[in-house]
Each structure stands twice: as structure tokens, then as C-alpha cells.
Enzyme design. Structure first.
Site, PDB file in Angstrom:
ATOM      1  CB  THR A 202       5.023  -0.972  -0.172  1.00  0.00           C
ATOM      2  OG1 THR A 202       6.011  -1.674  -0.927  1.00  0.00           O
ATOM      3  CG2 THR A 202       3.789  -0.773  -1.040  1.00  0.00           C
ATOM      4  CG  ASP A 203       3.467  -0.249   5.240  1.00  0.00           C
ATOM      5  OD1 ASP A 203       2.411  -0.445   4.613  1.00  0.00           O
ATOM      6  OD2 ASP A 203       3.883  -1.018   6.124  1.00  0.00           O
TER       7      ASP A 203
END
Ligand code: NAG
Ligand code: NAG
Length: 431
Positions: A202-203
Site C-alpha cells: 500500500t505504501d
């Protein structure tokens, strides 16, 4: 046969690249320009940890001059170890997302430190930060202040939850966004617990959205002469990454489920156990399924009514998977990879890192780069995955040690005199 030319570059003080011995390898058919397509873009990088640094690394790979501003203590990811570089306090984790940057330490709470930020913002095209919303405004170095100093500035804020809404002041980490955005609920074995992806995906996706947004804003600025503020956040990115799962829920009310490596709507499409590990097979059509059945010597499955098309195979999933599993278990990953070498359906072994970096294809494309590092000797890293025919997307310089370029930036980029720099250092406004 592909051939590869050895073309080698190094970055020098003037923020320009020149030919130099033994630093990187590029395929000969690509341009050997090492400046990068963004070499006229200056980036003020106030990010730490993962999502922000990943975004600014992508800009740096493309040749942007990335000035990484750190507190006097440095990016906290420098401490994310072990493993640490011997004889240094930097972690190998930090090294993975900070190449092609210059490090300057500034105390943004000090008056003199703020002034340095204003001078940098005046000269930069892009600013990226990932503080809690409002945090930089408190220190008078937020969007309101800096956009007055430089109305052309493109200011990209990366946060956990965005600047509005009830959670806007909450801190966010990858796993929290993955949890709250639904990814964990559909990841894991069928009857098991939720599972986190093995990397901070997700980063990474948020960093990539930020990169795309910054490029769009640069394009827009070229038409209007105006900068703007961009807000990217982990939660919104994660929810938007739920593609089919989110939309099928919204329109049909059907919840996603955990399927392990398998697929809710396609069979067979999953990992199977071999003699020595797992092997993934995905068949997306009847023709591919037939090709697969022939190669595993189970031709009778092709005409079997229970498995005649994908819908039938989904319905009789357990039965077909049992039959296939028994066959796949009889050989090794390598044997199956060879048998399926020319197959029409996608297939491949589940690799660990050792397998990945010994893979003949991965070796042939030269994805792994080597760079000299002040403390670590030579470090290896995975280079940028995207190739531009105009060249310049590449690993140039190793991740900086803390404050490595403080003097360089103040002197060569901002034009400060030595006496002024010495004063800033003695006042602990910079380090
Ligand atoms: C946009 O880019 C062109 C080509 O580099 C340049 O001539 C023009 O001045 C730019 N426009 C603005 C508004 O920055
Ligand atoms: C795959 O195709 C190549 C080239 O046509 C051929 O030499 C090789 O034997 C084939 N391999 C298999 C496993 O069918």
C-alpha cells in the site's frame, strides 16, 4: 539473443551526469543519456519511512535533483534494522528506497532552519512530504506559507487518511491502511486468519499515485504557470486498489473472500504443491485449459462434462483441483517449468529471493545494479523496472548518509557563503 552494451555513469557536483567507469549497465538498444528525463526538475523531499521516499526515489531515478531534508536525527527508517551497515548506524531497509538523493539535515523548528526551507522552496519545482496533516503548517513550512513564497510550487502531501474526515489526524502505516481498506480481509488461506502482504504494497501504490499526480501537476503547470497542492493518502489508495472486490460488493452486495493463491471466478488458477515447493498455473480460457490437460497427460479432463468450461470448473472446483494436485506433486518446480516452457497458459514457480536473482531472465535484463557506498563498500539494488527509449531511468548514486550533502546544497544549490553555512551549523539549524 539480446546484446548488452556496458555504459557507465557517475553523478558529479554540478548535478549533471558524466561518463565514468563501472557504475551501471544499460541495454545497448536504449539511449545512453544519463541525465534522465527530469533532470531540470528540483524536488524538495520532506518525506520519511516508505511511501514518500519511494515516490521521490522514482523521481530521482528519472534524473530529478532530489534534496532529502531530514531532521537532525534523520529519517527513522535509517534505524529499521537489523541488518545494519557495518560501522554505520544506517539500516539496509533505508538503503532500499533512498538512492539518487542528496541528504541535508535541517531543524525546521528553528528560525534559521525555516529560512533555509523557504530558500529551497523558492528554487524547487516539487515538494513532497508525509507529515500528519497540519504538522508542517504549525512550523510555518506548510502549503499555505510555501505556495505564497513560490506560487509555481507543486506540493504533494502523502498522509494516512487525507486532510479531511474524522480520521484525518490519525497516523497511518501500510498495514493499518491494508487492514482498514479491506485488503487483509481478502488475503490469506480460505479458512485461515487475515494475512498481510509480505511487503508494504500500500505504501508502494500510494507512492506511485503520488508520482503520477506530480507528473500531471508538472504538465498542468506548463499550461497555466501555476503550482498546486496534491493530497495522496494510504487509505483512499488502498480502497481504490480493491478494484473488482470493491465494485462487486457495491453493486451486488457480495463480500470478497480469502482464497489463498486461488481465484474466486477462475479455475484452475492457483499454486500447486510440487516435489520441492509450489508452482502456479493459471488458465483463463478453454483452449488454455485443454493445452494444460495435454501437457500433464490428462486429456480425458478436456471432454469431462464436470469440467467442460470455466463455470463448470468453478462449480466443481474441489474435484478438479484434487485431480490436478495429484499430478503436479509428482515432479519438481524446475521439471514443470521445462514442461510448460512453450505453453499457451501463464505459469511459473513460486520463487524466493535466491531463486529470483538466479533466474536466467532476471539476470539477462540486468535489473540488479551495484553502487559504491561510503560505509558499505559495494551495495546491490534492484534498479528501476521501467525503461524509456530516451534513456535516463537509472541508479546513479547510493543512498546518502545523514547530512552528506548539507554543505553541498547550501553552497552550490542555494549559493550561501561559507561564513553563513558555518553559522547555521554552529546554531544547530542545520547539520
Ligand atoms: C511550457 O513548456 C514550454 C516548452 O519547454 C515552454 O516554452 C513554456 O514557456 C512552458 N510554459 C509555462 C507556462 O511554463
Ligand atoms: C519449446 O520450443 C522450442 C523452440 O520451438 C523447442 O526447441 C523446445 O523443445 C520446446 N520445449 C518444449 C518443452 O516443448
Amino acid at each position: 539473443m539480446m546484446t548488452f552494451g556496458r555504459v557507465i555513469f557517475k553523478c558529479v557536483q554540478s548535478y549533471k551526469c558524466v561518463l565514468a567507469p563501472k557504475l551501471c549497465i544499460l541495454p545497448a538498444r536504449y539511449s545512453t543519456k544519463c541525465d534522465g528525463l527530469l533532470s531540470d526538475i528540483n524536488v524538495l523531499d520532506l518525506t520519511r519511512v516508505v511511501a514518500g521516499p519511494f515516490c521521490t526515489m522514482v523521481l530521482g531515478d528519472l534524473g530529478a535533483n532530489v534534496i532529502k531534508v531530514e531532521s537532525l536525527d534523520g529519517d527513522e527508517a535509517r534505524k529499521w534494522g537489523p541488518p545494519f551497515i557495518e560501522g554505520s548506524t544506517d539500516s539496509y531497509y533505508y538503503l532500499t528506497i533512498n538512492r539518487n538523493k542528496k541528504s541535508i539535515c535541517i531543524d525546521i523548528k528553528s528560525l534559521e532552519g525555516k529560512q533555509v526551507i523557504y530558500d529551497l522552496a523558492r528554487k524547487c519545482d516539487v515538494l513532497v512530504e508525509n507529515f500528519l496533516p497540519g504538522k508542517l503548517d504549525q512550523h510555518e513550512v506548510g502549503y499555505d506559507k510555501l505556495s505564497k513564497i513560490n506560487p509555481k510550487l507543486i506540493y504533494c502531501a502523502i498522509t494516512g487518511f487525507g486532510p479531511v474526515g474524522p480520521y484525518s489526524k490519525k497516523p497511518g502505516y501500510d498495514v493499518i491502511a491494508s487492514a482498514m481498506g479491506g485488503l487483509l480481509s481478502v488475503t490469506g488461506e480460505r479458512n485461515g486468519n487475515p494475512v498481510k502482504a509480505g511487503v508494504a504494497i500500500t505504501d508502494v501504490t500510494t507512492g506511485l499515485h503520488a508520482f503520477g499526480a506530480i507528473m500531471t501537476a508538472i504538465y498542468h503547470r506548463n499550461k497555466t504557470g501555476r503550482g498546486q497542492k496534491i493530497d495522496c493518502n494510504l487509505l483512499s489508495t488502498q480502497i481504490s486498489s480493491m478494484i473488482n472486490i470493491a465494485n462487486i460488493y457495491l453493486n451486488c452486495g457480495i463480500e470478497g473472500q480469502r482464497w489463498g493463491t486461488a481465484h474466486a471466478n477462475l479455475v484452475p488458477y492457483q499454486a500447486f504443491k510440487t516435489k520441492d515447493g509450489f508452482f502456479v498455473i493459471g488458465t483463463g480460457s478453454n483452449a488454455q485449459f485443454a493445452d494444460f490437460c495435454k501437457l500433464i497427460h490428462k486429456e480425458e479432463l478436456i471432454s469431462d462434462e464436470r469440467f467442460k468450461d470455466n463455470a463448470a470448473r468453478v462449480k466443481n472446483r474441489d474435484e478438479i483441483i484434487r485431480i490436478i494436485s495429484e499430478v503436479i506433486e509428482t515432479k519438481t518446480k524446475k521439471e514443470w517449468f521445462e514442461i510448460f516452457k512453450n505453453a499457451s497458459f501463464p505459469n511459473g514457480p513460486v520463487n524466493n529471493m535466491e531463486d529470483v536473482f538466479n533466474d536466467e531472465h532476471v539476470k539477462a535484463i540486468g535489473l540488479v545494479k551495484e553502487l559504491p557506498h561510503k560505509h558499505a563498500g559495494t551495495i546491490k539494488m534492484v534498479g528501476p523496472p521501467t525503461v524509456y527509449s530516451e534513456g535516463g531511468n537509472m541508479v546513479r548514486t547510493a543512498p546518502p548518509i545523514l547530512g552528506e550533502h548539507t554543505r553541498d546544497i547550501l553552497s552550490n544549490f542555494l549559493g550561501y557563503h561559507n561564513a553563513k553555512i558555518d553559522e547555521l551549523i554552529s546554531k544547530k539549524a542545520v547539520k
